[in-house]
Design a protein around this motif. Structure first.
Motif, PDB file in Angstrom:
ATOM      1  N   ILE A  91     -36.324  -0.229 -36.965  1.00  0.00           N
ATOM      2  CA  ILE A  91     -35.466  -0.975 -36.293  1.00  0.00           C
ATOM      3  C   ILE A  91     -34.182  -0.552 -36.529  1.00  0.00           C
ATOM      4  O   ILE A  91     -33.222  -0.372 -35.617  1.00  0.00           O
ATOM      5  CB  ILE A  91     -35.677  -2.488 -36.827  1.00  0.00           C
ATOM      6  N   LYS A  92     -33.757   0.334 -37.610  1.00  0.00           N
ATOM      7  CA  LYS A  92     -32.690   0.617 -37.995  1.00  0.00           C
ATOM      8  C   LYS A  92     -32.279   2.137 -36.981  1.00  0.00           C
ATOM      9  O   LYS A  92     -31.239   1.973 -36.402  1.00  0.00           O
ATOM     10  CB  LYS A  92     -32.557   1.227 -39.506  1.00  0.00           C
ATOM     11  N   GLN A  93     -33.387   2.789 -36.880  1.00  0.00           N
ATOM     12  CA  GLN A  93     -33.085   4.212 -36.009  1.00  0.00           C
ATOM     13  C   GLN A  93     -33.010   3.644 -34.478  1.00  0.00           C
ATOM     14  O   GLN A  93     -32.164   4.139 -33.842  1.00  0.00           O
ATOM     15  CB  GLN A  93     -34.319   4.878 -36.215  1.00  0.00           C
ATOM     16  N   PHE A  94     -33.837   2.648 -34.075  1.00  0.00           N
ATOM     17  CA  PHE A  94     -33.539   2.152 -32.813  1.00  0.00           C
ATOM     18  C   PHE A  94     -32.283   1.363 -32.349  1.00  0.00           C
ATOM     19  O   PHE A  94     -31.465   1.914 -31.580  1.00  0.00           O
ATOM     20  CB  PHE A  94     -34.786   1.271 -32.399  1.00  0.00           C
ATOM     21  N   VAL A 131     -36.185 -13.567 -37.728  1.00  0.00           N
ATOM     22  CA  VAL A 131     -36.380 -12.131 -37.511  1.00  0.00           C
ATOM     23  C   VAL A 131     -35.322 -11.399 -37.225  1.00  0.00           C
ATOM     24  O   VAL A 131     -35.043 -10.364 -37.676  1.00  0.00           O
ATOM     25  CB  VAL A 131     -37.276 -12.053 -36.262  1.00  0.00           C
ATOM     26  N   LEU A 132     -34.377 -12.174 -36.653  1.00  0.00           N
ATOM     27  CA  LEU A 132     -33.069 -11.714 -36.103  1.00  0.00           C
ATOM     28  C   LEU A 132     -32.277 -11.174 -37.412  1.00  0.00           C
ATOM     29  O   LEU A 132     -31.482 -10.263 -37.677  1.00  0.00           O
ATOM     30  CB  LEU A 132     -32.231 -12.590 -35.438  1.00  0.00           C
ATOM     31  N   ARG A 133     -32.335 -12.366 -38.158  1.00  0.00           N
ATOM     32  CA  ARG A 133     -31.487 -12.060 -39.588  1.00  0.00           C
ATOM     33  C   ARG A 133     -32.132 -10.871 -40.393  1.00  0.00           C
ATOM     34  O   ARG A 133     -31.413 -10.140 -41.082  1.00  0.00           O
ATOM     35  CB  ARG A 133     -31.451 -13.488 -40.346  1.00  0.00           C
ATOM     36  N   ASP A 134     -33.479 -10.963 -40.466  1.00  0.00           N
ATOM     37  CA  ASP A 134     -34.074  -9.802 -41.158  1.00  0.00           C
ATOM     38  C   ASP A 134     -33.959  -8.449 -40.624  1.00  0.00           C
ATOM     39  O   ASP A 134     -33.421  -7.504 -41.321  1.00  0.00           O
ATOM     40  CB  ASP A 134     -35.610 -10.050 -41.229  1.00  0.00           C
ATOM     41  N   ALA A 135     -33.712  -8.325 -39.481  1.00  0.00           N
ATOM     42  CA  ALA A 135     -33.353  -7.127 -38.635  1.00  0.00           C
ATOM     43  C   ALA A 135     -32.033  -6.678 -38.740  1.00  0.00           C
ATOM     44  O   ALA A 135     -31.672  -5.481 -39.155  1.00  0.00           O
ATOM     45  CB  ALA A 135     -33.658  -7.231 -37.177  1.00  0.00           C
ATOM     46  N   ALA A 136     -31.302  -7.705 -39.067  1.00  0.00           N
ATOM     47  CA  ALA A 136     -29.553  -7.327 -39.482  1.00  0.00           C
ATOM     48  C   ALA A 136     -29.797  -6.828 -40.584  1.00  0.00           C
ATOM     49  O   ALA A 136     -28.919  -5.702 -41.145  1.00  0.00           O
ATOM     50  CB  ALA A 136     -28.819  -8.442 -39.164  1.00  0.00           C
ATOM     51  N   VAL A 140     -28.741  -2.786 -41.916  1.00  0.00           N
ATOM     52  CA  VAL A 140     -27.249  -2.846 -42.526  1.00  0.00           C
ATOM     53  C   VAL A 140     -26.083  -3.446 -41.682  1.00  0.00           C
ATOM     54  O   VAL A 140     -25.037  -2.665 -41.389  1.00  0.00           O
ATOM     55  CB  VAL A 140     -26.764  -1.578 -43.220  1.00  0.00           C
ATOM     56  N   ARG A 141     -26.302  -4.461 -40.925  1.00  0.00           N
ATOM     57  CA  ARG A 141     -25.499  -5.134 -40.055  1.00  0.00           C
ATOM     58  C   ARG A 141     -25.050  -6.563 -40.707  1.00  0.00           C
ATOM     59  O   ARG A 141     -25.978  -7.334 -41.202  1.00  0.00           O
ATOM     60  CB  ARG A 141     -25.964  -5.240 -38.949  1.00  0.00           C
ATOM     61  N   LYS A 142     -23.970  -7.050 -40.219  1.00  0.00           N
ATOM     62  CA  LYS A 142     -23.499  -8.232 -40.732  1.00  0.00           C
ATOM     63  C   LYS A 142     -24.392  -9.263 -40.002  1.00  0.00           C
ATOM     64  O   LYS A 142     -24.726  -9.271 -38.875  1.00  0.00           O
ATOM     65  CB  LYS A 142     -22.029  -8.596 -40.292  1.00  0.00           C
ATOM     66  N   ARG A 143     -24.880 -10.242 -41.010  1.00  0.00           N
ATOM     67  CA  ARG A 143     -25.768 -11.174 -40.511  1.00  0.00           C
ATOM     68  C   ARG A 143     -25.090 -12.161 -39.286  1.00  0.00           C
ATOM     69  O   ARG A 143     -24.084 -12.548 -39.516  1.00  0.00           O
ATOM     70  CB  ARG A 143     -25.976 -12.447 -41.435  1.00  0.00           C
TER      71      ARG A 143
END
Length: 208
Positions: A91-94, A131-136, A140-143
Motif C-alpha cells: 500500500i505504501k508503494q502504491f 482500514v483507512l486509518r491503518d492504511a494511513a 506514514v500519512r497523517k490519520r
C-alpha cells in the motif's frame, strides 16, 4: 525369445470375401466400413481389434485436434486485463506512485488498492474507517478524520454500501487508474445564477 502374440481364432472368411482384394488403402478402408456398418458399436470395435492383432498392427491412438486459442474478451472499460506475472506492491508503494493530494483522494486510492492491486489474500471489496486509518499508518500519512469516507462519497469517488463500508465506484476507479498523480482535488463550484445587472435609478430632477 519373446512370447508370440496371441490372436483370437477367427473363423475362415467366406469365399466371396476371401477373393476380394483392395488396390489401395482408401478402397480397403471403404470395404472395412461397408463390412462393419451393420454391426453394433462394440462388435465393430472387437472386429477392428481382432483384425489388427491378426495383421500384427499396433492400435493407433486418436489424434486430438489442437485446442482453440483462448480469446480474451475486452473489459467493459476497454482495459485489457494483465495476466502476466508481476510483483505485488504494498500500500505504501502504491500510494506513493499515485500521490493523492487530499484525504478524499487517499480514500479512493486505498479502496482501489485493496480491491484490485493488493495480494490476493489481502483483497477486499470495500473498506471502512479502520482500514483507512491503518492504511494511513502504513504509508506514514497523517490519520484522516472519521468523515473522510463520507466526504469521498460526496465527491463521487466511493459508494456507501452500509455498515460503515464504502466501495470504490467507476468515478473513483478512473481517478486512481487514469488521472492520478496529476489531479488536484478542487472543491466543486456551484453554478452561479446569472443575475441581471441593475440599472441605476435615474434621479428625479428638482422642480424649477
Amino acid at each position: 525369445m519373446s512370447d508370440p502374440v496371441s490372436t483370437p481364432n477367427l473363423p475362415p472368411a467366406s469365399p466371396a470375401i476371401a477373393t476380394i482384394q483392395a488396390d489401395n488403402e482408401l478402397d480397403a478402408a471403404k470395404m472395412i466400413v461397408v463390412a462393419l456398418k451393420g454391426l453394433q458399436k462394440n462388435q465393430q470395435e472387437r472386429a477392428i481389434r481382432y483384425a489388427s492383432e491378426t495383421l500384427g498392427l499396433s492400435t493407433a491412438q486418436p489424434v486430438q485436434p489442437n485446442a482453440p486459442a483462448h480469446v480474451v474478451e475486452p473489459s467493459p472499460t476497454g482495459h485489457q486485463p494483465d495476466h502476466s506475472a508481476k510483483r505485488a506492491v504494498d500500500i505504501k508503494q502504491f500510494s506513493e506512485s499515485k500521490s493523492p493530494k487530499s484525504d478524499n483522494q487517499f480514500a479512493a486510492v486505498v479502496a482501489y488498492y485493496y480491491r484490485f492491486e493488493a495480494p490476493v489474500e489481502q483483497r477486499r471489496d470495500s473498506i471502512d474507517d479502520a482500514v483507512l486509518r491503518d492504511a494511513a499508518r502504513l504509508v506514514v500519512r497523517k490519520r484522516p478524520s472519521r468523515m473522510t469516507l463520507n466526504n469521498a462519497k460526496n465527491r463521487g469517488y466511493l459508494d456507501a454500501i452500509g455498515g460503515g463500508n464504502f466501495r470504490i465506484n467507476t468515478v473513483g476507479e478512473n481517478l486512481v487508474a487514469v488521472t492520478l498523480p496529476n489531479s488536484e482535488d478542487k472543491p466543486r463550484k456551484k453554478p452561479s445564477k446569472n443575475k441581471g445587472s441593475k440599472k441605476p435609478k435615474a434621479k428625479k430632477r428638482a422642480a424649477a
